[in-house]
Design a protein around this motif. Sequence first.
Motif, mmCIF file in Angstrom:
data_model
loop_
_atom_site.group_PDB
_atom_site.id
_atom_site.type_symbol
_atom_site.label_atom_id
_atom_site.label_comp_id
_atom_site.label_asym_id
_atom_site.label_seq_id
_atom_site.Cartn_x
_atom_site.Cartn_y
_atom_site.Cartn_z
ATOM 1 N N ASP A 1 34.281 22.700 44.174
ATOM 2 C CA ASP A 1 35.780 23.355 43.750
ATOM 3 C C ASP A 1 35.948 24.387 42.999
ATOM 4 N N MET A 2 35.396 24.805 41.620
ATOM 5 C CA MET A 2 35.336 26.189 41.083
ATOM 6 C C MET A 2 34.986 27.029 41.793
ATOM 7 N N TYR A 3 34.145 26.963 42.833
ATOM 8 C CA TYR A 3 33.869 28.555 43.618
ATOM 9 C C TYR A 3 35.110 28.963 44.814
ATOM 10 N N ILE A 4 35.895 27.645 44.998
ATOM 11 C CA ILE A 4 36.866 26.843 46.185
ATOM 12 C C ILE A 4 38.158 27.663 45.170
ATOM 13 N N TYR A 5 38.576 27.405 44.063
ATOM 14 C CA TYR A 5 39.357 27.856 43.042
ATOM 15 C C TYR A 5 39.229 29.684 42.671
ATOM 16 N N GLU A 6 38.433 29.925 42.163
ATOM 17 C CA GLU A 6 37.956 31.057 41.535
ATOM 18 C C GLU A 6 38.121 31.566 43.083
ATOM 19 N N THR A 7 37.177 31.788 43.870
ATOM 20 C CA THR A 7 37.579 32.636 45.516
ATOM 21 C C THR A 7 39.213 32.581 46.257
ATOM 22 N N ASN A 8 39.570 31.657 45.632
ATOM 23 C CA ASN A 8 41.454 32.098 46.619
ATOM 24 C C ASN A 8 41.975 33.103 45.568
ATOM 25 N N SER A 9 41.664 32.887 44.818
ATOM 26 C CA SER A 9 42.402 33.522 43.571
ATOM 27 C C SER A 9 42.322 34.851 43.836
ATOM 28 N N LEU A 10 41.004 35.024 43.760
ATOM 29 C CA LEU A 10 40.129 36.522 43.632
ATOM 30 C C LEU A 10 41.237 36.828 45.418
ATOM 31 N N LEU A 11 40.665 36.698 46.127
ATOM 32 C CA LEU A 11 41.081 36.432 47.517
ATOM 33 C C LEU A 11 42.816 36.588 47.337
ATOM 34 N N GLU A 12 43.760 36.635 46.309
ATOM 35 C CA GLU A 12 45.142 36.542 46.610
ATOM 36 C C GLU A 12 44.786 38.335 45.503
ATOM 37 N N GLN A 13 44.397 38.494 44.677
ATOM 38 C CA GLN A 13 44.330 39.514 44.286
ATOM 39 C C GLN A 13 44.214 40.288 44.802
ATOM 40 N N LEU A 14 43.290 40.400 45.699
ATOM 41 C CA LEU A 14 42.548 41.555 46.835
ATOM 42 C C LEU A 14 43.659 41.508 47.361
ATOM 43 N N GLU A 15 44.182 41.036 48.263
ATOM 44 C CA GLU A 15 45.222 41.419 49.160
ATOM 45 C C GLU A 15 47.089 41.788 48.415
ATOM 46 N N THR A 16 47.145 41.653 47.260
ATOM 47 C CA THR A 16 47.803 42.032 46.612
ATOM 48 C C THR A 16 47.531 44.061 45.875
ATOM 49 N N ILE A 17 46.935 44.295 45.580
ATOM 50 C CA ILE A 17 45.851 45.077 45.285
ATOM 51 C C ILE A 17 45.968 46.442 46.835
ATOM 52 N N VAL A 18 45.477 45.463 48.174
ATOM 53 C CA VAL A 18 44.764 46.333 49.574
ATOM 54 C C VAL A 18 47.015 46.347 49.482
ATOM 55 N N LEU A 19 48.050 45.849 49.976
ATOM 56 C CA LEU A 19 49.457 45.860 49.873
ATOM 57 C C LEU A 19 49.748 47.329 49.044
ATOM 58 N N ASP A 20 49.882 47.110 48.028
ATOM 59 C CA ASP A 20 49.984 48.027 46.974
ATOM 60 C C ASP A 20 49.275 49.299 47.684
ATOM 61 N N ALA A 21 48.211 49.140 47.693
ATOM 62 C CA ALA A 21 47.447 50.725 47.450
ATOM 63 C C ALA A 21 47.938 50.762 49.009
ATOM 64 N N GLU A 22 48.327 50.286 49.987
ATOM 65 C CA GLU A 22 48.887 50.784 51.775
ATOM 66 C C GLU A 22 50.085 51.636 51.388
ATOM 67 N N LYS A 23 51.147 51.084 50.579
ATOM 68 C CA LYS A 23 52.100 51.667 50.609
ATOM 69 C C LYS A 23 51.697 53.340 50.143
ATOM 70 N N GLU A 24 51.575 53.514 48.980
ATOM 71 C CA GLU A 24 50.273 54.513 48.325
ATOM 72 C C GLU A 24 49.555 55.261 49.139
ATOM 73 N N ASN A 25 49.121 55.171 50.718
ATOM 74 C CA ASN A 25 47.873 55.690 50.862
ATOM 75 C C ASN A 25 46.637 55.818 50.780
ATOM 76 N N THR A 26 46.229 55.499 49.406
ATOM 77 C CA THR A 26 45.422 55.629 48.725
ATOM 78 C C THR A 26 45.380 54.249 48.092
ATOM 79 N N PHE A 27 44.220 53.584 47.212
ATOM 80 C CA PHE A 27 42.986 52.822 46.346
ATOM 81 C C PHE A 27 43.533 53.887 45.080
#
Length: 543
Positions: free
Chosen positions: A8-34
């Motif tokens: 349960d801890m693994y699933i919760y932590e991984t899903n939280s990290l994926l939400e964080q990752l998606e937000t980072i990538v979408l914001d970076a794509e608008k700037e065309n850079t990380f």
Amino acid sequence: MSSNDILDMYIYETNSLLEQLETIVLDAEKENTFSQDNVNEIFRIMHTIKGSSAMMEFDTLATVSHRIEDMFFLIREGTMSVVKDADRPALFDVMLHAVDYFREEMEKVEAEEPLNKDVDSFLANINSLIAKIKGEEPAAEAPAPAAPAPAETAPAAPPAAVPAGPGTGNPDFPYELRVFFDDGCGMENLRAYMLITSIQSFCSEADFLYEPAAVESDASTSEQIIDNGFLLMFKNADDRERSIPVIREAGSVHSYQPHDYVPAPPQEEEAEEAPVPQAAAAPKPAAPAKPAPAAPAANNQQHQKESLISVGLSKLDQLSAIVGEIVITEAMVTASPDLKGLHLDAFSKSARQLRKLTDELQDVSMSLRMIPVSNTFQKMNRIVRDMSKKLNKQVKLTLIGENTEVDKTIVDSIGDPIMHMVRNSMDHGIEENVQDRIDAGKDPVGEIVLSAEDTGSEVIIQIKDDGAGVNDEAVLKKAIKNGIAFPDVEYSHKEILNFLMAPGFSTNQQVTEFSGRGVGMDVVKSGVESLGGTVSITSEQGK
């Protein structure tokens, strides 16, 4: 901690990290850079997912995350300048594909279904990008392992053997291995216990020892392992050699040090008087080899997590029920007929204080289930992004009132209705021809506004677009064709709009990936009404 708790801890932590990752990538794509912070954060996220997936023995997830970690190690070392402008769209696509892949696999993990073992094509895309970042042709990827020097210092590389030093001093178990785990990987004591279990498959318990000894039952040993490493001591050199491949293949192992017992010379009395500093010095050669940049990120993450905890909804429901009973009991006590006619000043004062505290307790317990709609709103960024590419429309999403709090049950249920309405705005609302927008005096880039507002008695969620609006004539014509309207009846603008929410209704002539099946607004209406809400539609032609 049971295996179910760890999962349960693994699933919760991984899903939280994926939400964080998606937000980072979408914001970076608008700037065309990380940014460099983005790169460091993505590296940490993939590093964490790799380690925890390996510990849970989800090999494909560990492999994919490990390869993405390798890619971002290269980017981190050389900054985003190593990624050519022409390759950046592919990098963003690969990372969003990774988010989708991990989410699908997490759903399988929760449903106890077998994971997808066929990741070769996905890995090929990642490897192709890595080759381009290195300045190599994709076909030239095979010789890459010929450069061992950087791999030994990279935290994403296989665990490296550090040159042997003096042993800690156990003549009965003279062949030692000191193992260091990746910084910030977490649950070091359980990872150490997994190593012990693997070694016991070919080496009897009488032939090796380990320190700290209570790794299975004592979570505090994780701190000792972080500071000094995990020490394995063998009677036979062959057993130690057979253990090395096990350690190299284990998840989140950063490095290992082989030691042989060397008795201290008898004339060195000062060394004999102070054996503790000698033993403490053993792990020091590994300190420079650990990934220094990862430590602050791990510490920061730990600091952030201290302010939030995850609590099961069943416990919150139980708490709310108990608080409700306390409020009722308090009212029964203070309004007891036995007290009628009595003048008890001290009791009355205590009763008023008790009423105040129970009211506050009830307010707090009710607020525990309230969470902001920000996560649901943020997910719409991905939908707008993907549909913009597939429909070849330039559209931006504006979010307002993300911090508005709603009961968790409602937040979980409104995701689908909001998604259908956003897709409807993208497909039907925003004009296909940019020139039509320009001719109408609009911005070439369409806008969808998603807002939430708490009025005190209700929460109002609005989805607005600046597209062409609803064509009443087209809607009425389709409604008559479907038999839900009659040609000789005059319908108001509002009545025509309500046809859009009829089951099976769609103005699209062809079924596409996004519309044409007539299940969009019908799902919105039924979904919101099941929560006790209402849906209304307004539209102005051309706006």
